[in-house]
Design an enzyme around this catalytic site. Structure first.
Site, PDB file in Angstrom:
ATOM      1  N   TYR A 106      -2.340  -1.550  10.367  1.00 52.68           N
ATOM      2  CA  TYR A 106      -2.247  -1.698   8.907  1.00 52.68           C
ATOM      3  C   TYR A 106      -0.930  -1.115   8.406  1.00 52.68           C
ATOM      4  CZ  TYR A 106      -3.647  -1.286   3.965  1.00 52.68           C
ATOM      5  OH  TYR A 106      -3.710  -1.369   2.597  1.00 52.68           O
TER       6      TYR A 106
ATOM      7  N   SER B 251       0.871  -1.169   0.000  1.00 52.55           N
ATOM      8  CA  SER B 251       0.000   0.000   0.000  1.00 52.55           C
ATOM      9  C   SER B 251       0.908   1.219   0.000  1.00 52.55           C
ATOM     10  CB  SER B 251      -0.871   0.006   1.272  1.00 52.55           C
ATOM     11  OG  SER B 251      -1.464   1.271   1.495  1.00 52.55           O
TER      12      SER B 251
END
Length: 271
Positions: free
Chosen positions: A162, A149
């Site tokens: 995350y 990401s």
């Protein structure tokens, strides 16, 4: 033995985790179009996985489907071996399955942190280990692509576990690249920005009609744009590319992910 001694085989079989929708589906279909049989995993959407399998078969390639629950570790990684058996080998692994949270740091529970870290970091570690062992044993090298990401590189409010997991997966990618190069296995990360997928509530939307003032290209990305980069990294054309992180984000990282998703006008474009 050197990496040059083990490289040179055209990939014929791939496993894509979390391929029931979004980026995973787009990757599975793209790899099938490039001539690969594909193993497709799903967690909650078996129907979606079967749709992906139908698209793969539409390209004249084999598709096998299995459920993968990366909170059930280390057992979950057995799926990689079973799919490799079904496909006859494994040349490419794309670690795409993931999860996240939008919870303030002070409110996070240990269970939530452990779940995100297992799915986004420990699970890919174990799946990659299984795949790499197979690749070494069968010879001919291989490709591992970890979908991280933009938050591999920059933080986001409310996403502590995350960001920690994706940052960790980015560095794991680099270590794997160093250690597996002698076996002809390349390892890279692809770091998407905002992509129109079920995770963002935008699957099948026309991204050109969704304005994003804080993203330099002015819109979200399409899952197929991410798949194109992953497909390149999975190909023989990328044989000299390893240990890199490829941002597919429309320039979001140049703005900072928080600005990229929160700016409401184009005033920043003017000096």
């Amino acid at each position: 033995m050197t990496a040059a001694d083990t490289a040179g085989r055209t990939p014929t079989a791939a496993v894509v985790t979390g391929a029931d929708s979004g980026i995973g589906r787009a990757v599975a279909v793209r790899l099938a179009a490039q001539g690969m049989d594909v193993g497709i995993t799903w967690h909650t959407d078996e129907v979606g996985a079967e749709r992906t399998a139908a698209e793969v078969r539409g390209h004249g390639r084999r598709a096998v489907v299995a459920r993968l629950d990366l909170t059930d570790l280390p057992k979950a990684a057995d799926v990689i071996d079973s799919m490799a058996d079904d496909l006859g080998r494994i040349d490419v692994l794309v670690n795409n399955a993931g999860t996240g949270t939008s919870t303030p740091f002070l409110d996070l529970t240990l269970d939530t942190v452990r779940e995100v870290l297992d799915v986004d970091l420990v699970g890919p570690f174990l799946c990659s280990q299984r795949a790499a062992r197979r690749m070494v044993a069968q010879g001919g090298g291989g490709r591992i692509v970890n979908v991280t990401s933009v938050h591999e590189h920059q933080p986001r409010v409310g996403a502590a576990p995350y960001c920690a997991a994706k940052g960790g997966l980015g560095l794991l990618t680099q270590v794997m690249a160093l250690e597996l190069a002698e076996h002809g296995i390349t390892v890279n990360a692809v770091a998407p920005g905002e992509i129109a997928t079920p995770m963002t509530g935008q699957e099948d939307q026309d991204v050109r009609r969704t304005p994003r003032p804080g993203v330099p290209v002015g819109r979200p990305g399409d899952a197929r744009e991410v798949a194109a980069v992953i497909a390149f990294l999975a190909s023989e054309e990328a044989s000299y590319v390893t240990g890199a992180s490829w941002a597919v984000d429309g320039g979001m990282l140049r703005m900072g992910p928080m600005a990229g998703s929160h700016l409401e006008d184009d005033a920043w474009r003017r000096p």
